[in-house]
Design a protein around this motif. Structure first.
Motif, PDB file in Angstrom:
ATOM      1  N   SER A   1       8.899 -87.037  -8.008  1.00  0.00           N
ATOM      2  CA  SER A   1       8.481 -87.550  -6.708  1.00  0.00           C
ATOM      3  C   SER A   1       9.706 -87.784  -5.838  1.00  0.00           C
ATOM      4  CB  SER A   1       7.705 -88.858  -6.883  1.00  0.00           C
ATOM      5  OG  SER A   1       6.539 -88.644  -7.656  1.00  0.00           O
ATOM      6  N   CYS A   2       9.567 -87.515  -4.574  1.00  0.00           N
ATOM      7  CA  CYS A   2      10.693 -87.714  -3.660  1.00  0.00           C
ATOM      8  C   CYS A   2      10.987 -89.212  -3.542  1.00  0.00           C
ATOM      9  CB  CYS A   2      10.370 -87.152  -2.278  1.00  0.00           C
ATOM     10  SG  CYS A   2      10.161 -85.354  -2.247  1.00  0.00           S
ATOM     11  N   PRO A   3      12.246 -89.585  -3.627  1.00  0.00           N
ATOM     12  CA  PRO A   3      12.598 -91.006  -3.514  1.00  0.00           C
ATOM     13  C   PRO A   3      12.311 -91.541  -2.116  1.00  0.00           C
ATOM     14  CG  PRO A   3      14.566 -89.633  -3.522  1.00  0.00           C
ATOM     15  CD  PRO A   3      13.412 -88.725  -3.844  1.00  0.00           C
ATOM     16  N   GLY A   4      11.813 -92.756  -2.055  1.00  0.00           N
ATOM     17  CA  GLY A   4      11.509 -93.354  -0.765  1.00  0.00           C
ATOM     18  C   GLY A   4      12.777 -93.790  -0.043  1.00  0.00           C
ATOM     19  N   GLY A   5      12.671 -93.896   1.261  1.00  0.00           N
ATOM     20  CA  GLY A   5      13.801 -94.361   2.045  1.00  0.00           C
ATOM     21  C   GLY A   5      14.777 -93.291   2.459  1.00  0.00           C
ATOM     22  N   LEU A   6      14.626 -92.071   1.933  1.00  0.00           N
ATOM     23  CA  LEU A   6      15.526 -90.979   2.306  1.00  0.00           C
ATOM     24  C   LEU A   6      14.888 -90.121   3.388  1.00  0.00           C
ATOM     25  CD1 LEU A   6      16.893 -89.820  -1.170  1.00  0.00           C
ATOM     26  CD2 LEU A   6      17.954 -91.379   0.479  1.00  0.00           C
ATOM     27  N   PRO A   7      15.693 -89.476   4.230  1.00  0.00           N
ATOM     28  CA  PRO A   7      15.141 -88.626   5.296  1.00  0.00           C
ATOM     29  C   PRO A   7      14.283 -87.498   4.718  1.00  0.00           C
ATOM     30  CG  PRO A   7      17.480 -89.023   5.629  1.00  0.00           C
ATOM     31  CD  PRO A   7      17.165 -89.539   4.261  1.00  0.00           C
ATOM     32  N   GLU A   8      13.233 -87.183   5.443  1.00  0.00           N
ATOM     33  CA  GLU A   8      12.363 -86.087   5.028  1.00  0.00           C
ATOM     34  C   GLU A   8      12.927 -84.758   5.520  1.00  0.00           C
ATOM     35  OE1 GLU A   8       8.535 -86.938   6.590  1.00  0.00           O
ATOM     36  OE2 GLU A   8       8.186 -88.704   5.323  1.00  0.00           O
ATOM     37  N   HIS A   9      12.697 -83.707   4.742  1.00  0.00           N
ATOM     38  CA  HIS A   9      13.133 -82.372   5.109  1.00  0.00           C
ATOM     39  C   HIS A   9      11.930 -81.435   5.040  1.00  0.00           C
ATOM     40  CE1 HIS A   9      17.381 -83.549   4.969  1.00  0.00           C
ATOM     41  NE2 HIS A   9      17.071 -84.217   3.866  1.00  0.00           N
ATOM     42  N   ALA A  10      12.000 -80.333   5.772  1.00  0.00           N
ATOM     43  CA  ALA A  10      10.876 -79.396   5.821  1.00  0.00           C
ATOM     44  C   ALA A  10      10.585 -78.797   4.454  1.00  0.00           C
ATOM     45  CB  ALA A  10      11.163 -78.295   6.837  1.00  0.00           C
ATOM     46  N   VAL A  11      11.639 -78.473   3.706  1.00  0.00           N
ATOM     47  CA  VAL A  11      11.486 -77.876   2.377  1.00  0.00           C
ATOM     48  C   VAL A  11      12.231 -78.740   1.373  1.00  0.00           C
ATOM     49  CG1 VAL A  11      11.886 -75.843   0.950  1.00  0.00           C
ATOM     50  CG2 VAL A  11      11.296 -75.556   3.356  1.00  0.00           C
ATOM     51  N   GLU A  12      11.496 -79.233   0.364  1.00  0.00           N
ATOM     52  CA  GLU A  12      12.087 -80.102  -0.647  1.00  0.00           C
ATOM     53  C   GLU A  12      11.601 -79.691  -2.027  1.00  0.00           C
ATOM     54  OE1 GLU A  12      12.339 -84.361   1.640  1.00  0.00           O
ATOM     55  OE2 GLU A  12      10.332 -83.627   1.131  1.00  0.00           O
TER      56      GLU A  12
ATOM     57  N   PRO B   1       6.113 -84.868  10.436  1.00  0.00           N
ATOM     58  CA  PRO B   1       7.179 -84.236  11.224  1.00  0.00           C
ATOM     59  C   PRO B   1       7.372 -82.754  10.939  1.00  0.00           C
ATOM     60  CG  PRO B   1       8.114 -85.560   9.463  1.00  0.00           C
ATOM     61  CD  PRO B   1       6.639 -85.832   9.459  1.00  0.00           C
ATOM     62  N   PHE B   2       6.944 -82.290   9.757  1.00  0.00           N
ATOM     63  CA  PHE B   2       7.251 -80.903   9.370  1.00  0.00           C
ATOM     64  C   PHE B   2       6.045 -80.083   8.921  1.00  0.00           C
ATOM     65  CE2 PHE B   2      11.118 -83.366   8.277  1.00  0.00           C
ATOM     66  CZ  PHE B   2      12.009 -82.771   9.162  1.00  0.00           C
ATOM     67  N   TRP B   3       4.986 -80.714   8.416  1.00  0.00           N
ATOM     68  CA  TRP B   3       3.982 -79.972   7.663  1.00  0.00           C
ATOM     69  C   TRP B   3       2.623 -79.897   8.350  1.00  0.00           C
ATOM     70  CZ3 TRP B   3       6.539 -84.281   5.315  1.00  0.00           C
ATOM     71  CH2 TRP B   3       7.737 -83.921   4.678  1.00  0.00           C
ATOM     72  N   ASP B   4       2.581 -80.182   9.650  1.00  0.00           N
ATOM     73  CA  ASP B   4       1.320 -80.040  10.380  1.00  0.00           C
ATOM     74  C   ASP B   4       0.867 -78.579  10.355  1.00  0.00           C
ATOM     75  OD1 ASP B   4       1.686 -82.658  10.939  1.00  0.00           O
ATOM     76  OD2 ASP B   4       1.956 -82.427  13.096  1.00  0.00           O
ATOM     77  N   GLY B   5      -0.438 -78.369  10.288  1.00  0.00           N
ATOM     78  CA  GLY B   5      -0.952 -77.005  10.319  1.00  0.00           C
ATOM     79  C   GLY B   5      -2.238 -76.877   9.541  1.00  0.00           C
ATOM     80  N   THR B   6      -2.639 -75.650   9.290  1.00  0.00           N
ATOM     81  CA  THR B   6      -3.898 -75.361   8.607  1.00  0.00           C
ATOM     82  C   THR B   6      -3.643 -75.136   7.122  1.00  0.00           C
ATOM     83  OG1 THR B   6      -4.852 -74.362  10.590  1.00  0.00           O
ATOM     84  CG2 THR B   6      -5.871 -73.803   8.486  1.00  0.00           C
ATOM     85  N   VAL B   7      -4.413 -75.838   6.302  1.00  0.00           N
ATOM     86  CA  VAL B   7      -4.308 -75.737   4.846  1.00  0.00           C
ATOM     87  C   VAL B   7      -5.500 -74.939   4.336  1.00  0.00           C
ATOM     88  CG1 VAL B   7      -4.079 -77.011   2.692  1.00  0.00           C
ATOM     89  CG2 VAL B   7      -3.197 -78.006   4.819  1.00  0.00           C
TER      90      VAL B   7
ATOM     91  N   ARG C   1       8.034 -77.990  -1.454  1.00  0.00           N
ATOM     92  CA  ARG C   1       8.690 -76.799  -0.916  1.00  0.00           C
ATOM     93  C   ARG C   1       8.072 -76.320   0.395  1.00  0.00           C
ATOM     94  NH1 ARG C   1      10.250 -73.186  -6.325  1.00  0.00           N
ATOM     95  NH2 ARG C   1      11.665 -74.750  -7.212  1.00  0.00           N
ATOM     96  N   GLY C   2       7.741 -77.265   1.237  1.00  0.00           N
ATOM     97  CA  GLY C   2       7.293 -76.936   2.580  1.00  0.00           C
ATOM     98  C   GLY C   2       5.823 -76.622   2.728  1.00  0.00           C
ATOM     99  N   SER C   3       5.044 -76.710   1.664  1.00  0.00           N
ATOM    100  CA  SER C   3       3.613 -76.398   1.728  1.00  0.00           C
ATOM    101  C   SER C   3       2.796 -77.566   1.198  1.00  0.00           C
ATOM    102  CB  SER C   3       3.291 -75.140   0.909  1.00  0.00           C
ATOM    103  OG  SER C   3       3.971 -74.013   1.426  1.00  0.00           O
ATOM    104  N   VAL C   4       1.603 -77.731   1.742  1.00  0.00           N
ATOM    105  CA  VAL C   4       0.694 -78.779   1.281  1.00  0.00           C
ATOM    106  C   VAL C   4       0.003 -78.305   0.008  1.00  0.00           C
ATOM    107  CG1 VAL C   4      -1.327 -80.160   1.855  1.00  0.00           C
ATOM    108  CG2 VAL C   4       0.344 -79.599   3.634  1.00  0.00           C
TER     109      VAL C   4
END
Length: 230
Positions: free
Chosen positions: A36-47, A78-84, A108-111
């Motif tokens: 799981s991504c650690p909290g408090g760190l900046p979000e990135h488009a691809v992780e 901020p990065f992952w809006d769109g159609t799933v 990795r950038g996808s829902v």
């Protein structure tokens, strides 16, 4: 023509077993092992870590019994809006409405999934532990390559003469064997997925089913002359 199809099928079989299968297995293992991504760190488009994101539903397309077109459009990130895209309308999509708040998991950038309360649904992008279907696709390529090569070679060269010629006609025998192969690969592949059979057993099981089908295809017509002569 049949020889050309055979060559294309060989390439497809090779790609399935040497590239596609390894990618599917590797991607699933990476996803299940991702922390799981650690909290408090900046979000990135691809992780490479799995992040939980709050979304708002902007639109939903899902109908019971309708194949294809099962989607949900989400906003608010901020990065992952769109159609799933989803493979089915249940268990979540049919209960969603515009304006609902949902929880998504992103990798990795996808829902990967959307959830509302206890209802959770995997998207089409989420890696799945289904290498049996990839093996079935590769086996289909191999069997089609053999089928078209044998029929094409015999018809092109005249091997077997008049004695063999009736049994290498594409109509009806080639089409019957093709239909048997398609059905065997699809049905056996699904059964192997549902039962958890190791992927490397899938080609062997399909081969047995197709061999049995070939015996029935040719055996039925071989019995007809004998029955007519009684």
């Amino acid at each position: 023509m049949l020889i050309s199809v055979s060559l294309a099928a060989v390439l497809g079989c090779r790609a399935a077993f040497t590239t596609w299968l390894g990618q599917e297995i590797g991607r699933y293992r990476e996803y299940t092992a991702a922390p799981s991504c650690p909290g408090g760190l900046p979000e990135h488009a691809v992780e490479d870590c799995v992040r939980t994101v709050e979304f708002k539903v902007a639109d939903v397309h899902a109908r019971a019994g309708k194949k294809g077109g099962h989607t949900a459009t989400v906003t608010g990130s901020p990065f992952w809006d769109g159609t799933v895209d989803f493979g089915d309308w249940d268990p979540l999509l049919t209960s969603l409405h515009k304006g609902d708040r949902v929880t998504g998991t992103v990798w990795r950038g996808s829902v990967m999934t959307l959830a509302e309360g206890d209802a959770r649904q995997s998207s089409s992008d989420e890696p799945r532990d289904e290498p049996q279907m990839v093996a079935a696709a590769g086996t289909f390529g191999a069997l089609i390559a053999v089928l078209t090569f044998v029929f094409g070679t015999v018809l092109l060269t005249g091997l077997g003469g008049r004695r063999l010629e009736p049994y290498v006609r594409w109509q009806p025998y080639g089409m019957r064997l093709l239909t048997t192969t398609i059905a065997a690969c699809f049905v056996v592949g699904l059964i192997c997925v549902w039962t958890g059979v190791p992927w490397w057993l899938t080609p062997q099981l399909i081969g047995l089913v197709v061999a049995g089908g070939a015996v029935l295809v040719y055996g039925r017509d071989r019995r007809k002359p004998a029955a007519a002569g009684r």
